[in-house]
Design a protein around this motif. Sequence first.
Motif, mmCIF file in Angstrom:
data_model
loop_
_atom_site.group_PDB
_atom_site.id
_atom_site.type_symbol
_atom_site.label_atom_id
_atom_site.label_comp_id
_atom_site.label_asym_id
_atom_site.label_seq_id
_atom_site.Cartn_x
_atom_site.Cartn_y
_atom_site.Cartn_z
ATOM 1 N N PRO A 1 -1.312 -3.773 5.523
ATOM 2 C CA PRO A 1 -1.186 -2.186 5.232
ATOM 3 C C PRO A 1 -0.235 -1.523 6.086
ATOM 4 O O PRO A 1 0.324 -2.071 7.078
ATOM 5 C CB PRO A 1 -2.626 -1.777 5.797
ATOM 6 C CG PRO A 1 -3.347 -2.896 6.114
ATOM 7 C CD PRO A 1 -2.490 -4.082 6.353
ATOM 8 N N TYR B 1 -1.022 0.281 -2.960
ATOM 9 C CA TYR B 1 -2.048 -0.608 -3.141
ATOM 10 C C TYR B 1 -2.260 -0.740 -4.610
ATOM 11 O O TYR B 1 -2.785 -1.593 -4.946
ATOM 12 C CB TYR B 1 -3.092 -0.297 -1.862
ATOM 13 C CG TYR B 1 -4.534 -1.153 -2.291
ATOM 14 C CD1 TYR B 1 -4.495 -2.361 -1.763
ATOM 15 C CD2 TYR B 1 -5.607 -0.848 -3.059
ATOM 16 C CE1 TYR B 1 -5.672 -3.383 -1.872
ATOM 17 C CE2 TYR B 1 -6.725 -1.634 -3.291
ATOM 18 C CZ TYR B 1 -6.582 -2.837 -2.558
ATOM 19 O OH TYR B 1 -7.560 -3.847 -2.730
ATOM 20 N N SER B 2 -2.612 0.672 -5.076
ATOM 21 C CA SER B 2 -2.914 0.678 -6.358
ATOM 22 C C SER B 2 -2.055 0.079 -7.333
ATOM 23 O O SER B 2 -2.297 -0.488 -8.371
ATOM 24 C CB SER B 2 -3.270 2.114 -6.830
ATOM 25 O OG SER B 2 -2.141 3.022 -6.825
ATOM 26 N N THR C 1 -1.842 -4.390 -6.530
ATOM 27 C CA THR C 1 -3.089 -5.116 -6.399
ATOM 28 C C THR C 1 -3.657 -5.083 -7.804
ATOM 29 O O THR C 1 -4.003 -3.865 -8.246
ATOM 30 C CB THR C 1 -3.961 -4.558 -5.371
ATOM 31 O OG1 THR C 1 -3.481 -4.596 -4.128
ATOM 32 C CG2 THR C 1 -5.251 -5.430 -5.376
ATOM 33 N N GLU D 1 0.273 4.465 1.128
ATOM 34 C CA GLU D 1 -0.707 3.279 1.220
ATOM 35 C C GLU D 1 -1.425 3.471 -0.178
ATOM 36 O O GLU D 1 -1.657 2.271 -0.454
ATOM 37 C CB GLU D 1 -1.414 3.335 2.326
ATOM 38 C CG GLU D 1 -2.410 2.221 2.588
ATOM 39 C CD GLU D 1 -1.632 0.907 2.799
ATOM 40 O OE1 GLU D 1 -1.933 0.025 2.332
ATOM 41 O OE2 GLU D 1 -0.588 1.239 3.724
ATOM 42 N N TYR E 1 -3.201 -8.882 3.040
ATOM 43 C CA TYR E 1 -2.716 -7.634 2.507
ATOM 44 C C TYR E 1 -2.149 -6.664 3.751
ATOM 45 O O TYR E 1 -3.016 -6.297 4.486
ATOM 46 C CB TYR E 1 -3.606 -6.620 1.364
ATOM 47 C CG TYR E 1 -3.158 -5.522 1.236
ATOM 48 C CD1 TYR E 1 -1.966 -5.383 0.359
ATOM 49 C CD2 TYR E 1 -3.394 -4.247 2.001
ATOM 50 C CE1 TYR E 1 -1.447 -4.044 -0.073
ATOM 51 C CE2 TYR E 1 -3.069 -3.167 1.470
ATOM 52 C CZ TYR E 1 -2.030 -2.916 0.632
ATOM 53 O OH TYR E 1 -1.446 -1.624 0.544
#
Length: 152
Positions: free
Chosen positions: A50, A112-113, A116, A108, A48
Amino acid sequence: MPTRRLWIREETRLLGAIQIMTGLIVHFVGQLWTYLFTTQVIAFGKAYLPLVVITRYAYWSSVCFLFSGVFAVLTERMRSTFLMSYTMAVNIVSACAAVIGLLILSFEFIIYSLTTQAPIWPERAQWPIGYTKLNISDNKDVENGNANYQIM
């Protein structure tokens, strides 16, 4: 003709030292992030990427904080208007770097939420956290009411 003395607060050196420490901490946290990112690729085989790693925020912002702190300490010691103007400019750049860092981290969290489905670390665990495997030794015992339960 009287010379004008540059008025600077006494706390300037302390604030400069705090900015230097902030720059060092951000730099070492960036090295930790880089280490964790490379071990994640090795452990999971997938990465992943970032936003903080893409932008290299920890490295260029730590330089801004270090320069800001060094100029603040030098201004308190030498007290020149020329150095004071550089200190103000570097402090403004440092404040902008801090705001950019907050925005990068906010983006970020949002990215990400949204992208993923499941957390990455529990995928490697044998059993999910809080899950207990119930071992029933023999079906005959369950039918007779003498079940032998073991929590593993």
